[in-house]
Design a protein around this motif. Structure first.
Motif, mmCIF file in Angstrom:
data_model
loop_
_atom_site.group_PDB
_atom_site.id
_atom_site.type_symbol
_atom_site.label_atom_id
_atom_site.label_comp_id
_atom_site.label_asym_id
_atom_site.label_seq_id
_atom_site.Cartn_x
_atom_site.Cartn_y
_atom_site.Cartn_z
ATOM 1 N N MET A 74 5.537 8.852 5.496
ATOM 2 C CA MET A 74 6.021 7.806 4.605
ATOM 3 C C MET A 74 7.224 8.268 3.776
ATOM 4 S SD MET A 74 4.617 5.079 5.309
ATOM 5 C CE MET A 74 5.489 4.202 4.039
ATOM 6 N N GLU A 75 7.209 9.501 3.362
ATOM 7 C CA GLU A 75 8.322 10.003 2.552
ATOM 8 C C GLU A 75 9.630 9.933 3.350
ATOM 9 O OE1 GLU A 75 9.786 14.113 0.373
ATOM 10 O OE2 GLU A 75 7.664 13.856 0.832
ATOM 11 N N ARG A 76 9.594 10.421 4.582
ATOM 12 C CA ARG A 76 10.804 10.407 5.405
ATOM 13 C C ARG A 76 11.208 8.971 5.741
ATOM 14 N NH1 ARG A 76 15.455 12.870 5.900
ATOM 15 N NH2 ARG A 76 16.308 12.663 7.974
ATOM 16 N N LEU A 77 10.231 8.118 6.027
ATOM 17 C CA LEU A 77 10.525 6.720 6.327
ATOM 18 C C LEU A 77 11.231 6.068 5.142
ATOM 19 C CD1 LEU A 77 9.922 4.747 8.725
ATOM 20 C CD2 LEU A 77 8.038 3.906 7.349
ATOM 21 N N ASN A 78 10.765 6.347 3.938
ATOM 22 C CA ASN A 78 11.396 5.804 2.733
ATOM 23 C C ASN A 78 12.797 6.379 2.523
ATOM 24 O OD1 ASN A 78 9.460 3.952 1.814
ATOM 25 N ND2 ASN A 78 8.250 5.592 0.914
ATOM 26 N N GLU A 79 12.971 7.672 2.791
ATOM 27 C CA GLU A 79 14.295 8.286 2.655
ATOM 28 C C GLU A 79 15.296 7.614 3.596
ATOM 29 O OE1 GLU A 79 13.571 12.386 3.572
ATOM 30 O OE2 GLU A 79 12.778 12.839 1.582
ATOM 31 N N ALA B 54 0.823 -1.198 0.000
ATOM 32 C CA ALA B 54 0.000 0.000 0.000
ATOM 33 C C ALA B 54 0.860 1.253 0.000
ATOM 34 C CB ALA B 54 -0.916 0.015 1.223
ATOM 35 N N TYR B 55 2.032 1.171 0.607
ATOM 36 C CA TYR B 55 2.899 2.328 0.678
ATOM 37 C C TYR B 55 3.825 2.422 -0.516
ATOM 38 C CZ TYR B 55 1.140 2.414 5.354
ATOM 39 O OH TYR B 55 0.305 2.443 6.428
ATOM 40 N N ALA B 56 4.064 1.327 -1.155
ATOM 41 C CA ALA B 56 4.956 1.324 -2.310
ATOM 42 C C ALA B 56 4.276 1.932 -3.526
ATOM 43 C CB ALA B 56 5.406 -0.102 -2.622
ATOM 44 N N GLN B 57 2.950 1.961 -3.500
ATOM 45 C CA GLN B 57 2.205 2.472 -4.639
ATOM 46 C C GLN B 57 1.763 3.897 -4.339
ATOM 47 O OE1 GLN B 57 -1.078 -0.192 -4.899
ATOM 48 N NE2 GLN B 57 0.181 -1.930 -5.466
ATOM 49 N N THR B 58 1.778 4.722 -5.333
ATOM 50 C CA THR B 58 1.230 6.053 -5.202
ATOM 51 C C THR B 58 -0.001 6.124 -6.075
ATOM 52 O OG1 THR B 58 2.868 6.703 -6.843
ATOM 53 C CG2 THR B 58 3.262 7.428 -4.586
ATOM 54 N N PRO B 59 -0.999 6.869 -5.639
ATOM 55 C CA PRO B 59 -2.193 6.987 -6.474
ATOM 56 C C PRO B 59 -1.816 7.487 -7.865
ATOM 57 C CG PRO B 59 -2.554 7.985 -4.314
ATOM 58 C CD PRO B 59 -1.099 7.605 -4.401
ATOM 59 N N GLU B 60 -2.524 6.991 -8.846
ATOM 60 C CA GLU B 60 -2.204 7.320 -10.231
ATOM 61 C C GLU B 60 -2.316 8.806 -10.525
ATOM 62 O OE1 GLU B 60 -4.553 4.863 -12.779
ATOM 63 O OE2 GLU B 60 -3.784 3.031 -11.883
ATOM 64 N N ASN B 61 -3.167 9.486 -9.779
ATOM 65 C CA ASN B 61 -3.374 10.897 -10.069
ATOM 66 C C ASN B 61 -2.397 11.806 -9.330
ATOM 67 O OD1 ASN B 61 -4.397 10.506 -7.532
ATOM 68 N ND2 ASN B 61 -6.374 11.478 -7.927
ATOM 69 N N SER B 62 -1.549 11.243 -8.455
ATOM 70 C CA SER B 62 -0.587 12.094 -7.764
ATOM 71 C C SER B 62 0.762 11.995 -8.451
ATOM 72 C CB SER B 62 -0.476 11.689 -6.295
ATOM 73 O OG SER B 62 0.129 10.425 -6.173
ATOM 74 N N PRO B 63 1.462 13.104 -8.524
ATOM 75 C CA PRO B 63 2.764 13.076 -9.195
ATOM 76 C C PRO B 63 3.752 12.255 -8.369
ATOM 77 C CG PRO B 63 2.406 15.206 -8.150
ATOM 78 C CD PRO B 63 1.126 14.419 -8.022
ATOM 79 N N GLN B 64 4.555 11.466 -9.049
ATOM 80 C CA GLN B 64 5.548 10.666 -8.360
ATOM 81 C C GLN B 64 6.827 11.470 -8.250
ATOM 82 O OE1 GLN B 64 6.100 6.813 -10.030
ATOM 83 N NE2 GLN B 64 3.973 6.259 -9.808
ATOM 84 N N THR B 65 7.337 11.539 -7.029
ATOM 85 C CA THR B 65 8.581 12.243 -6.821
ATOM 86 C C THR B 65 9.628 11.237 -6.414
ATOM 87 O OG1 THR B 65 7.967 12.673 -4.534
ATOM 88 C CG2 THR B 65 7.458 14.396 -6.122
ATOM 89 N N PRO B 66 10.839 11.397 -6.904
ATOM 90 C CA PRO B 66 11.875 10.448 -6.523
ATOM 91 C C PRO B 66 12.206 10.594 -5.042
ATOM 92 C CG PRO B 66 12.783 12.251 -7.819
ATOM 93 C CD PRO B 66 11.300 12.423 -7.799
ATOM 94 N N ILE B 67 12.567 9.484 -4.433
ATOM 95 C CA ILE B 67 12.949 9.507 -3.033
ATOM 96 C C ILE B 67 14.314 10.169 -2.934
ATOM 97 C CG2 ILE B 67 13.588 8.065 -1.064
ATOM 98 C CD1 ILE B 67 11.570 6.024 -2.050
#
Length: 173
Positions: free
Chosen positions: A143-148, A23-36
């Protein structure tokens, strides 16, 4: 039991740090994907490492509870885990090859129970995801910080060892 599963899971997590539940690995299709953002390990302080370790521990605990609830749901409908897996696989294959589902001889009663399990499973998964998000937020992370942090740890064997040690300490509590 939970401790043993968490120990095994923590090893897997350390091997795949940065790869959180689907669930966290996927981003909604309508949101822009930003690199980690790639962090240097020196940019992670002891407090963040502690928060990361506690977050991973909580995510693993919630994931284990999710899996147990799914098993209870499956067995509550009178399925073995094996039979459920067979029907699930046939259903997935049936989307591409309708003959795959008919070859398994799924009765209408099994189809109805399977549909009920899938609906309950979806609700359980949504609850689990909400609990995971709350757990992460309660530690002052997102989630962004956790992934970083996870990406930086993945690149640094010393940090991996430190997270492993912290997870083991959390499991002993």
């Amino acid at each position: 039991m939970l401790k043993r599963v968490l120990t095994a899971s923590s090893i897997v997590v350390l091997l795949l740090i940065g790869m959180l539940p689907p669930a966290y690995a996927q981003t909604p299709e309508n949101s822009p994907q930003t690199p980690i953002e790639t962090l240097d390990s020196s940019q992670i302080n002891d407090e963040e490492l502690d928060k990361f370790s506690r977050a991973i521990f909580q995510l693993l605990t919630i994931e284990q509870q999710f899996q147990e609830r799914i098993v209870q749901t499956i067995e509550g409908q009178g399925f073995s885990q094996e039979r459920f897996a067979e029907i699930y696989q046939a259903t997935v294959q049936g989307q591409e090859d309708p003959a795959a589902q008919s070859e398994l001889n799924i009765s209408p009663e099994e189809q109805q129970k399977f549909a009920q399990i899938m609906e309950e499973g979806k609700q359980i998964q949504e609850e689990s995801q909400a609990r995971q998000e709350q757990a992460i937020a309660s530690l002052g992370l997102n989630m962004e910080r956790l992934n970083e942090i996870g990406s930086a740890i993945q690149q640094n064997p010393e940090l991996q060892k430190e997270v492993r040690t912290r997870l083991e300490q959390l499991m002993e509590q």
